[in-house]
Design an enzyme around this catalytic site. Structure first.
Site, PDB file in Angstrom:
ATOM      1  N   SER A   1       0.751  -1.191  -0.063  1.00  0.00           N
ATOM      2  CA  SER A   1      -0.331  -0.083  -0.022  1.00  0.00           C
ATOM      3  C   SER A   1       1.294   1.653   0.206  1.00  0.00           C
ATOM      4  O   SER A   1       2.047   1.164   0.276  1.00  0.00           O
ATOM      5  CB  SER A   1      -0.992  -0.062   1.296  1.00  0.00           C
ATOM      6  OG  SER A   1      -0.612  -0.159   1.996  1.00  0.00           O
ATOM      7  N   GLY A   2       0.560   2.097  -0.263  1.00  0.00           N
ATOM      8  CA  GLY A   2       1.198   3.774  -0.072  1.00  0.00           C
ATOM      9  C   GLY A   2      -0.088   4.488   0.198  1.00  0.00           C
ATOM     10  O   GLY A   2      -1.409   4.142   0.578  1.00  0.00           O
TER      11      GLY A   2
ATOM     12  N   HIS B   1      15.027   5.342   0.057  1.00  0.00           N
ATOM     13  CA  HIS B   1      14.236   3.892   0.427  1.00  0.00           C
ATOM     14  C   HIS B   1      14.264   4.036   1.960  1.00  0.00           C
ATOM     15  O   HIS B   1      14.286   4.478   2.344  1.00  0.00           O
ATOM     16  CB  HIS B   1      15.931   2.830   1.124  1.00  0.00           C
ATOM     17  CG  HIS B   1      15.849   1.594   1.267  1.00  0.00           C
ATOM     18  ND1 HIS B   1      16.894   1.310   1.669  1.00  0.00           N
ATOM     19  CD2 HIS B   1      14.448   0.860   0.891  1.00  0.00           C
ATOM     20  CE1 HIS B   1      16.206  -0.117   1.308  1.00  0.00           C
ATOM     21  NE2 HIS B   1      14.927   0.237   1.838  1.00  0.00           N
ATOM     22  N   ASP B   2      12.447   3.400   1.893  1.00  0.00           N
ATOM     23  CA  ASP B   2      11.656   3.826   3.283  1.00  0.00           C
ATOM     24  C   ASP B   2      12.702   3.146   4.887  1.00  0.00           C
ATOM     25  O   ASP B   2      12.177   4.110   5.683  1.00  0.00           O
ATOM     26  CB  ASP B   2      10.732   3.250   2.868  1.00  0.00           C
ATOM     27  CG  ASP B   2      10.502   1.672   2.420  1.00  0.00           C
ATOM     28  OD1 ASP B   2      11.625   0.622   2.778  1.00  0.00           O
ATOM     29  OD2 ASP B   2       9.574   0.904   2.552  1.00  0.00           O
TER      30      ASP B   2
ATOM     31  N   ASN C   1      18.725  -8.149   5.058  1.00  0.00           N
ATOM     32  CA  ASN C   1      16.624  -8.112   5.054  1.00  0.00           C
ATOM     33  C   ASN C   1      16.098  -9.671   5.219  1.00  0.00           C
ATOM     34  O   ASN C   1      16.189 -10.908   4.536  1.00  0.00           O
ATOM     35  CB  ASN C   1      17.081  -8.109   3.309  1.00  0.00           C
ATOM     36  CG  ASN C   1      17.119  -6.465   3.282  1.00  0.00           C
ATOM     37  OD1 ASN C   1      16.273  -6.229   2.762  1.00  0.00           O
ATOM     38  ND2 ASN C   1      18.752  -6.867   2.439  1.00  0.00           N
TER      39      ASN C   1
END
Length: 465
Positions: A10-11, A219-220, A280
């Site tokens: 989602s955004g 980058h979030d 990650n």
């Protein structure tokens, strides 16, 4: 400020305000995101994301600036007129199958790591670009997703460093593009745009009445780490928990030794020249895909039932390649349990418990290895992002790691996005310590103490065995 935070599922556009003793974010617009399969290829709907971004910014009202962060590695290609050559391909697409092995025949893993310091993942931008083959001949520039949206807003072409560092085409020592490496694997260096630091004012958006556009930690995870509410002098690790869990340490310089390479740790750029030394971990993706398979049932009810289920009854390697693509996660969980001699989960609550325990176990491995590789102690883990809402995950992570977990803020990426913007536009926030002090002063943080009620070392051994 408008903080545009684009995630893999989602955004949203958040309206943020920052000043002395004040830091708030409020959701203005949320919209779905995810892969769109067209024929054999899994794409992103980049035009839909841009449309929703514009709509959200307009809904936010009077603004002083806007910044965009998103997931890493994916990109759009522009021709010499600045036109997009095609929809960006989703990192979960299978087009890079076999590509890492072909690249390894040209560049060794040691050489790749020595230059880029990046974890080997099959969807790294380098591998995606190599998979393009002759299609690169028509391209003039590659822009990662936030840079592409910034370009459409301002007309300015560039690459923000924290996201550029995730491409496996960025030299972590010189903080420049690794052009020699790019040429060696067949990627034309002309595709790599000028680099810019987080906090750079990219330009103004004519379509938005001249609103300044700021390159944040695009980058979030870089934005989320800005908002980790760590106190000065503490030995902290962080987990940015969402679709992925990014678990590791903040370092002043990259760690590029053989042990870090063997452990498959990554060195990504952070705000103010820091290094995000992390792994990650597959993250809550496995849970969300499981819920999708079940028809998205009541998550709070399932988590409550899972909390009442026995801990560590079954665990899996949450980072196994089988869990990367979309599909029937419950069936994959059962298969992974049988492959390691364990009884598969008997019901949905047990399956959720298996996922959460397995994710906590992966957090334990990543944090402990990061500490071992750097010789640093870890006294507390800060868990930020959407996973901070998941009480079972937070408690299980504290239990697994054996140290307190401080959970929150949930909106860490948006808060970090806002903090970098306001500093760029004049607010007195000279360094990360000042930003984090403001986060501690204004945001809700919940503490989870390790309980010691389950044998996580035995679970780890069972999984290895």
């Amino acid at each position: 400020m408008a903080a545009v935070d684009l995630g893999a599922s989602s955004g949203r556009v958040m309206a943020g305000t920052a000043g002395p003793s004040r830091l708030t974010v409020e959701e203005v617009r949320r919209f779905p995101n995810g892969g769109v399969r067209a024929g054999p290829v899994l794409y992103w709907d980049i035009l839909g994301l841009y449309r929703e971004t514009l709509a959200g910014i307009r809904e936010a009202g009077r603004l002083d600036g806007v910044g965009i962060d998103s997931w890493a590695v994916d990109y759009g290609l522009l021709d010499d007129r600045g036109a997009l050559l095609g929809n960006p391909v989703h990192y979960r697409d299978r087009r890079t199958d076999g590509v890492p092995a072909s690249v390894a025949a040209v560049v060794s893993a040691r050489e790749l790591y020595d230059v880029t310091g990046l974890q080997q993942l099959p969807f790294n931008t380098l591998y995606q670009l190599v998979s393009e083959g002759d299609r690169l001949e028509a391209a003039s520039t590659m822009l990662l997703v936030p840079d592409l949206l910034n370009y459409w807003l301002t007309g300015s072409i560039g690459a923000e460093r924290t996201n550029a560092s995730t491409t496996q085409l960025y030299d972590v020592r010189s903080r420049t593009w690794a052009t020699a490496l790019a040429s060696k694997v067949g990627i034309p260096p002309r595709l790599l745009p000028p680099l810019r630091d987080p906090g750079t004012v990219v330009g103004t958006a004519a379509e938005l009445a001249g609103l300044p556009v700021v390159a944040v930690g695009s980058h979030d995870t870089a934005s989320a780490v800005v908002a980790v509410p760590a106190s000065p002098g503490t030995n902290f690790a962080y987990i940015s928990s969402g679709t992925w869990s990014l678990a590791g340490l903040e370092l002043p310089a990259p760690e590029l030794g053989d042990a870090a390479l063997a452990a498959n740790f990554t060195n990504e750029g952070g705000v103010d020249g820091t290094t995000r030394f992390l792994r990650n971990v597959m993250g809550l993706w496995v849970l969300s895909e499981t819920l999708r398979t079940w028809g998205t049932p009541d998550l709070p009810g399932l988590l409550a039932a899972a909390a009442a289920s026995p801990a560590l009854a079954a665990v899996v390697d949450i980072d196994a390649p089988a869990f990367l693509p979309p599909g029937d996660m419950p069936a994959r969980l059962a298969e992974a349990c049988r492959a390691t001699g364990q009884r598969p989960p008997s019901d949905r609550a047990a399956a959720v418990r298996c996922i959460v325990d397995s994710l906590a176990l992966a957090h334990r491995r990543a944090i402990r290895e990061a500490a071992r590789l750097t010789g640093r102690a870890v006294d507390v883990v800060h868990l930020v992002g959407g996973g901070a809402r998941n009480e079972l995950l937070c408690q299980s992570t504290a239990d697994a790691c054996g140290v307190p977990v401080l959970a929150g803020p949930v909106e860490a990426a948006a808060l970090g996005n806002v903090l970098v913007q306001v500093r760029a536009l004049g607010e007195d926030l000279p360094d990360l310590a000042a930003m984090r002090a403001l986060v501690r002063e204004t945001q809700e943080i919940r503490r989870y103490e390790p309980s010691g009620r389950a044998d996580w070392a035995a679970a780890e051994a069972r999984l290895r065995g």
